[in-house]
Design a protein around this motif. Structure first.
Motif, PDB file in Angstrom:
ATOM      1  N   LEU A  17       0.826  -1.207   0.000  1.00 20.56           N
ATOM      2  CA  LEU A  17       0.000   0.000   0.000  1.00 20.56           C
ATOM      3  C   LEU A  17       0.858   1.253   0.000  1.00 20.56           C
ATOM      4  CD1 LEU A  17      -2.774  -1.103   2.497  1.00 20.56           C
ATOM      5  CD2 LEU A  17      -2.924  -0.948   0.007  1.00 20.56           C
ATOM      6  N   PHE A  18       2.016   1.200   0.626  1.00 15.38           N
ATOM      7  CA  PHE A  18       2.905   2.351   0.654  1.00 15.38           C
ATOM      8  C   PHE A  18       3.426   2.681  -0.733  1.00 15.38           C
ATOM      9  CE2 PHE A  18       5.668   5.367   2.532  1.00 15.38           C
ATOM     10  CZ  PHE A  18       6.881   5.271   1.853  1.00 15.38           C
ATOM     11  N   ASN A  19       3.605   1.657  -1.575  1.00 16.93           N
ATOM     12  CA  ASN A  19       4.171   1.862  -2.905  1.00 16.93           C
ATOM     13  C   ASN A  19       3.136   2.209  -3.970  1.00 16.93           C
ATOM     14  OD1 ASN A  19       7.063   1.502  -2.735  1.00 16.93           O
ATOM     15  ND2 ASN A  19       6.532  -0.507  -1.925  1.00 16.93           N
ATOM     16  N   GLN A  21       0.626   4.863  -5.372  1.00 23.47           N
ATOM     17  CA  GLN A  21       0.352   6.298  -5.228  1.00 23.47           C
ATOM     18  C   GLN A  21      -1.113   6.466  -4.857  1.00 23.47           C
ATOM     19  OE1 GLN A  21       1.824   8.537  -8.490  1.00 23.47           O
ATOM     20  NE2 GLN A  21       0.876  10.406  -7.811  1.00 23.47           N
ATOM     21  N   GLU A  22      -1.379   7.136  -3.750  1.00 16.41           N
ATOM     22  CA  GLU A  22      -2.717   7.185  -3.186  1.00 16.41           C
ATOM     23  C   GLU A  22      -3.738   7.816  -4.133  1.00 16.41           C
ATOM     24  OE1 GLU A  22      -4.628   9.359   0.552  1.00 16.41           O
ATOM     25  OE2 GLU A  22      -3.002   7.974   1.029  1.00 16.41           O
ATOM     26  N   ASN A  23      -3.469   8.985  -4.652  1.00 16.62           N
ATOM     27  CA  ASN A  23      -4.436   9.663  -5.498  1.00 16.62           C
ATOM     28  C   ASN A  23      -4.239   9.368  -6.974  1.00 16.62           C
ATOM     29  OD1 ASN A  23      -5.632  10.885  -3.283  1.00 16.62           O
ATOM     30  ND2 ASN A  23      -4.100  12.493  -3.276  1.00 16.62           N
ATOM     31  N   GLY A  24      -3.136   8.800  -7.345  1.00 17.48           N
ATOM     32  CA  GLY A  24      -2.860   8.497  -8.739  1.00 17.48           C
ATOM     33  C   GLY A  24      -2.521   9.753  -9.518  1.00 17.48           C
ATOM     34  N   PRO A  25      -1.982   9.568 -10.699  1.00 16.66           N
ATOM     35  CA  PRO A  25      -1.643  10.713 -11.544  1.00 16.66           C
ATOM     36  C   PRO A  25      -2.906  11.335 -12.131  1.00 16.66           C
ATOM     37  CG  PRO A  25      -1.209   8.664 -12.698  1.00 16.66           C
ATOM     38  CD  PRO A  25      -1.633   8.292 -11.307  1.00 16.66           C
ATOM     39  N   SER A  26      -2.799  12.590 -12.546  1.00 17.09           N
ATOM     40  CA  SER A  26      -3.946  13.206 -13.207  1.00 17.09           C
ATOM     41  C   SER A  26      -4.059  12.612 -14.611  1.00 17.09           C
ATOM     42  CB  SER A  26      -3.778  14.722 -13.265  1.00 17.09           C
ATOM     43  OG  SER A  26      -2.685  15.064 -14.087  1.00 17.09           O
ATOM     44  N   TRP A  27      -5.280  12.520 -15.109  1.00 14.58           N
ATOM     45  CA  TRP A  27      -5.487  11.969 -16.438  1.00 14.58           C
ATOM     46  C   TRP A  27      -6.832  12.420 -16.973  1.00 14.58           C
ATOM     47  CZ3 TRP A  27      -9.182   8.108 -17.802  1.00 14.58           C
ATOM     48  CH2 TRP A  27      -9.947   7.646 -16.725  1.00 14.58           C
ATOM     49  N   SER A  28      -6.983  12.346 -18.285  1.00 20.80           N
ATOM     50  CA  SER A  28      -8.267  12.663 -18.913  1.00 20.80           C
ATOM     51  C   SER A  28      -8.382  11.904 -20.220  1.00 20.80           C
ATOM     52  CB  SER A  28      -8.387  14.175 -19.163  1.00 20.80           C
ATOM     53  OG  SER A  28      -7.379  14.599 -20.056  1.00 20.80           O
ATOM     54  N   VAL A  29      -9.617  11.701 -20.645  1.00 20.78           N
ATOM     55  CA  VAL A  29      -9.883  11.051 -21.925  1.00 20.78           C
ATOM     56  C   VAL A  29      -9.835  12.125 -23.003  1.00 20.78           C
ATOM     57  CG1 VAL A  29     -11.595   9.821 -23.312  1.00 20.78           C
ATOM     58  CG2 VAL A  29     -11.276   9.219 -20.899  1.00 20.78           C
ATOM     59  N   ASN A 102       7.118   1.790 -10.327  1.00 19.42           N
ATOM     60  CA  ASN A 102       7.358   2.494 -11.594  1.00 19.42           C
ATOM     61  C   ASN A 102       6.363   2.091 -12.677  1.00 19.42           C
ATOM     62  OD1 ASN A 102       8.302  -0.082 -12.098  1.00 19.42           O
ATOM     63  ND2 ASN A 102      10.000   0.618 -13.349  1.00 19.42           N
ATOM     64  N   GLU A 103       5.277   1.412 -12.293  1.00 17.78           N
ATOM     65  CA  GLU A 103       4.287   0.935 -13.257  1.00 17.78           C
ATOM     66  C   GLU A 103       3.039   1.816 -13.253  1.00 17.78           C
ATOM     67  OE1 GLU A 103       5.272  -3.812 -12.867  1.00 17.78           O
ATOM     68  OE2 GLU A 103       3.504  -3.009 -11.873  1.00 17.78           O
ATOM     69  N   LEU A 104       2.601   2.203 -14.444  1.00 20.88           N
ATOM     70  CA  LEU A 104       1.310   2.865 -14.596  1.00 20.88           C
ATOM     71  C   LEU A 104       0.316   1.765 -14.936  1.00 20.88           C
ATOM     72  CD1 LEU A 104      -0.368   5.505 -14.854  1.00 20.88           C
ATOM     73  CD2 LEU A 104       0.059   5.352 -17.307  1.00 20.88           C
ATOM     74  N   ILE A 105      -0.709   1.633 -14.135  1.00 18.56           N
ATOM     75  CA  ILE A 105      -1.718   0.597 -14.344  1.00 18.56           C
ATOM     76  C   ILE A 105      -3.021   1.281 -14.732  1.00 18.56           C
ATOM     77  CG2 ILE A 105      -2.949  -1.348 -13.324  1.00 18.56           C
ATOM     78  CD1 ILE A 105      -0.487  -1.442 -11.307  1.00 18.56           C
ATOM     79  N   VAL A 106      -3.550   0.920 -15.894  1.00 11.75           N
ATOM     80  CA  VAL A 106      -4.782   1.497 -16.408  1.00 11.75           C
ATOM     81  C   VAL A 106      -5.860   0.419 -16.389  1.00 11.75           C
ATOM     82  CG1 VAL A 106      -5.903   2.636 -18.352  1.00 11.75           C
ATOM     83  CG2 VAL A 106      -3.472   3.050 -17.905  1.00 11.75           C
ATOM     84  N   ARG A 107      -6.997   0.743 -15.773  1.00 16.78           N
ATOM     85  CA  ARG A 107      -8.115  -0.205 -15.781  1.00 16.78           C
ATOM     86  C   ARG A 107      -9.058   0.165 -16.914  1.00 16.78           C
ATOM     87  NH1 ARG A 107     -12.063  -0.981 -10.856  1.00 16.78           N
ATOM     88  NH2 ARG A 107     -12.988   0.871 -11.753  1.00 16.78           N
ATOM     89  N   TRP A 137       6.359   6.888 -13.809  1.00 13.88           N
ATOM     90  CA  TRP A 137       6.189   5.524 -14.316  1.00 13.88           C
ATOM     91  C   TRP A 137       7.051   5.305 -15.561  1.00 13.88           C
ATOM     92  CZ3 TRP A 137       3.997   4.708 -19.205  1.00 13.88           C
ATOM     93  CH2 TRP A 137       3.364   5.820 -19.791  1.00 13.88           C
ATOM     94  N   HIS A 138       7.415   4.033 -15.749  1.00 15.99           N
ATOM     95  CA  HIS A 138       8.209   3.647 -16.913  1.00 15.99           C
ATOM     96  C   HIS A 138       7.619   2.432 -17.621  1.00 15.99           C
ATOM     97  CE1 HIS A 138      11.260   6.434 -15.581  1.00 15.99           C
ATOM     98  NE2 HIS A 138      11.186   5.893 -14.384  1.00 15.99           N
ATOM     99  N   VAL A 139       6.724   1.727 -16.949  1.00 13.32           N
ATOM    100  CA  VAL A 139       6.124   0.512 -17.480  1.00 13.32           C
ATOM    101  C   VAL A 139       4.611   0.692 -17.482  1.00 13.32           C
ATOM    102  CG1 VAL A 139       5.835  -1.975 -17.108  1.00 13.32           C
ATOM    103  CG2 VAL A 139       8.021  -0.889 -16.566  1.00 13.32           C
ATOM    104  N   LEU A 140       3.966   0.327 -18.582  1.00 15.56           N
ATOM    105  CA  LEU A 140       2.508   0.405 -18.689  1.00 15.56           C
ATOM    106  C   LEU A 140       1.914  -0.986 -18.580  1.00 15.56           C
ATOM    107  CD1 LEU A 140      -0.154   1.906 -19.376  1.00 15.56           C
ATOM    108  CD2 LEU A 140       0.370   1.457 -21.775  1.00 15.56           C
ATOM    109  N   LYS A 141       0.915  -1.125 -17.725  1.00 14.23           N
ATOM    110  CA  LYS A 141       0.170  -2.377 -17.604  1.00 14.23           C
ATOM    111  C   LYS A 141      -1.315  -2.038 -17.632  1.00 14.23           C
ATOM    112  CE  LYS A 141       3.498  -5.178 -15.191  1.00 14.23           C
ATOM    113  NZ  LYS A 141       3.719  -6.115 -14.115  1.00 14.23           N
ATOM    114  N   THR A 142      -2.111  -2.989 -18.079  1.00 12.98           N
ATOM    115  CA  THR A 142      -3.560  -2.783 -18.072  1.00 12.98           C
ATOM    116  C   THR A 142      -4.224  -3.914 -17.305  1.00 12.98           C
ATOM    117  OG1 THR A 142      -3.851  -3.970 -20.161  1.00 12.98           O
ATOM    118  CG2 THR A 142      -3.595  -1.583 -20.286  1.00 12.98           C
TER     119      THR A 142
END
Length: 152
Positions: A17-19, A21-29, A102-107, A137-142
């Motif tokens: 949970l510490f690793n 990011q609580e609020n996540g990065p900003s994003w938009s469609v 370092n992973e960006l995870i997109v649902r 982030w450097h790695v993208l996962k979905t």
């Protein structure tokens, strides 16, 4: 042994949970729709305007309702990610994203039509393009979930 596991579980959970990011990065469609002209599943990451503008032009060839110029993006701070679902689903939505280490995870949510929706399943290639923070982030996962739609 049980006492040892009892001590490790809270330690593991607090580390995990510490690793995240609580609020996540900003994003938009930036855009989404039913025609991306890509028949296979594909993900594209744009970190510069040249590749982004070229891909926008190709997307616009089959989506004349899109603006002639793509939405402005500051590529020093932002990254654009394009998800194309191919012809295996009837819709695609980006629901949320977060960073874990370092992973960006997109649902993503795939929209599947129920068996009574024969006409609605005809040749669509859904897509969604998002803009998000470039740093962290450097790695993208979905991760995906499926939402069924009924045609009644």
């Amino acid at each position: 042994m049980k006492a040892f596991l009892f001590l490790l579980v809270p330690l593991f959970l607090s580390f995990t949970l510490f690793n995240i990011q609580e609020n996540g990065p900003s994003w938009s469609v930036l855009c989404s729709g039913k025609k991306c002209k890509v028949m296979e599943r594909k993900t594209m990451i744009f970190r510069n305007s040249k590749a982004y503008e070229k891909a926008w032009k190709e997307l616009r060839e089959v989506n004349s309702n899109l603006a002639e110029q793509p939405p402005a993006v500051d590529f020093k701070k932002k990254t654009v990610i394009a998800f194309c679902a191919g012809d295996q689903t009837n819709g695609l939505e980006a629901d949320s994203l977060w960073i874990n280490k370092n992973e960006l995870i997109v649902r993503l949510t795939r929209i599947e039509m129920m068996p009574n929706c024969h006409l609605a399943k005809l040749l669509v290639t859904p897509y969604v393009w998002i803009e998000t923070d470039r740093i962290g982030w450097h790695v993208l996962k979905t991760t995906e979930r499926v939402r069924d739609m009924d045609c009644k």
